[in-house]
Enzyme design. Structure first.
Site, PDB file in Angstrom:
ATOM      1  CB  ALA A   1       1.577   0.320   6.424  1.00  0.00           C
TER       2      ALA A   1
ATOM      3  NE  ARG B   1      10.016   6.062   8.939  1.00  0.00           N
ATOM      4  CZ  ARG B   1       9.081   5.949   7.994  1.00  0.00           C
ATOM      5  NH1 ARG B   1       9.195   5.012   7.073  1.00  0.00           N
ATOM      6  NH2 ARG B   1       8.046   6.769   7.968  1.00  0.00           N
TER       7      ARG B   1
ATOM      8  N   PRO C   1       0.795  -1.232   0.000  1.00  0.00           N
ATOM      9  CG  PRO C   1      -0.893  -1.556   1.572  1.00  0.00           C
ATOM     10  CD  PRO C   1       0.372  -2.167   1.031  1.00  0.00           C
ATOM     11  CG  ASN C   2      -0.384   4.410   1.155  1.00  0.00           C
ATOM     12  OD1 ASN C   2      -1.300   4.893   0.492  1.00  0.00           O
ATOM     13  ND2 ASN C   2      -0.543   3.990   2.393  1.00  0.00           N
TER      14      ASN C   2
HETATM   15  O1  CA2 Z   1      10.440   2.122   4.104  1.00  0.00           O
HETATM   16  C1  CA2 Z   1       9.631   1.447   3.463  1.00  0.00           C
HETATM   17  O2  CA2 Z   1       9.849   0.987   2.344  1.00  0.00           O
HETATM   18  C2  CA2 Z   1       8.223   1.209   4.050  1.00  0.00           C
HETATM   19  O3  CA2 Z   1       7.836  -0.126   3.731  1.00  0.00           O
HETATM   20  C3  CA2 Z   1       7.313   2.208   3.368  1.00  0.00           C
HETATM   21  C4  CA2 Z   1       5.885   2.206   3.900  1.00  0.00           C
HETATM   22  C5  CA2 Z   1       5.870   2.305   5.425  1.00  0.00           C
HETATM   23  O4  CA2 Z   1       4.546   2.174   5.907  1.00  0.00           O
HETATM   24  C6  CA2 Z   1       6.758   1.241   6.075  1.00  0.00           C
HETATM   25  O5  CA2 Z   1       6.746   1.413   7.475  1.00  0.00           O
HETATM   26  C7  CA2 Z   1       8.193   1.349   5.560  1.00  0.00           C
HETATM   27  C8  CA2 Z   1       5.105   3.394   3.300  1.00  0.00           C
HETATM   28  C9  CA2 Z   1       4.886   3.240   1.820  1.00  0.00           C
HETATM   29  C10 CA2 Z   1       4.992   4.540   1.069  1.00  0.00           C
HETATM   30  O6  CA2 Z   1       4.204   5.559   1.633  1.00  0.00           O
HETATM   31  C11 CA2 Z   1       4.230   6.799   1.072  1.00  0.00           C
HETATM   32  C12 CA2 Z   1       3.403   7.725   1.654  1.00  0.00           C
HETATM   33  C13 CA2 Z   1       3.361   9.015   1.147  1.00  0.00           C
HETATM   34  C14 CA2 Z   1       4.169   9.383   0.081  1.00  0.00           C
HETATM   35  C15 CA2 Z   1       5.007   8.436  -0.483  1.00  0.00           C
HETATM   36  C16 CA2 Z   1       5.038   7.158   0.006  1.00  0.00           C
END
Ligand code: CA2
Length: 150
Positions: free
Chosen positions: A78, A108, A11-12
């Site tokens: 996430a 983090r 996701p995201n």
């Molecule tokens: O560090 C990573 O690759 C994560 O997997 C990225 C996730 C986060 O929830 C993990 O804890 C660590 C988030 C995905 C990307 O989210 C974004 C949000 C807003 C703008 C760009 C990316």
């Protein structure tokens, strides 16, 4: 021999490059896919690169990988921190799994410092940005070779 590596993004991750560049860098997911395709080609690997915001879709893709792929590289976003369903699917698929995170999750918030995915992973790469995906492909090529698929 099957030399297809499945790279899954959760996701995201489709938002990469648009927000929070100080944490996740300025590259888009399409940029990461292009770099991964070039590295896979150099390593004589086939690449299947996907992203989904849906936990169920990711579980289905992991289940299907058993027949089609030699390994899985996964940044479950996430869902890494919450999804026992993804962990169970990864354990059941019987393929080598490498977990990738763009950010160093150990620097983090506390809730990011535990990953269910890690329990199914041969190795975990975090904090190296998009380079982590390329290092994971290098490791997959070595695992495939060791398994007699190289
Ligand atoms: O560090 C990573 O690759 C994560 O997997 C990225 C996730 C986060 O929830 C993990 O804890 C660590 C988030 C995905 C990307 O989210 C974004 C949000 C807003 C703008 C760009 C990316």
């Amino acid at each position: 021999m099957n030399r297809t590596v499945l790279i899954l993004n959760g996701p995201n991750l489709n938002l990469l490059g648009r927000r929070e560049p100080e944490i996740y860098g300025r590259e888009s997911l399409a940029d990461i896919e292009s770099a991964a395709r070039a590295r896979a080609r150099a390593l004589s690997l086939e690449l299947d690169f996907r992203q989904s915001n849906s936990e169920g879709e990711l579980v289905t893709w992991i289940q299907q990988a058993h027949e089609r792929c030699s390994g899985i590289v996964i940044n479950a976003g996430a869902l890494s921190h919450t999804s026992i369903a993804i962990l169970d699917a990864l354990l059941a698929c019987g393929l080598p799994v490498i977990e990738v995170h763009l950010s160093n999750i150990y620097r983090r918030e506390g809730f990011r410092q535990h990953s269910y995915v890690s329990q199914a992973a041969r190795g975990v790469i975090c904090g190296l940005g998009s380079e982590g995906y390329l290092l994971a492909l290098e490791a997959m090529a070595k695992l495939a070779k060791a398994a007699g698929k190289g």
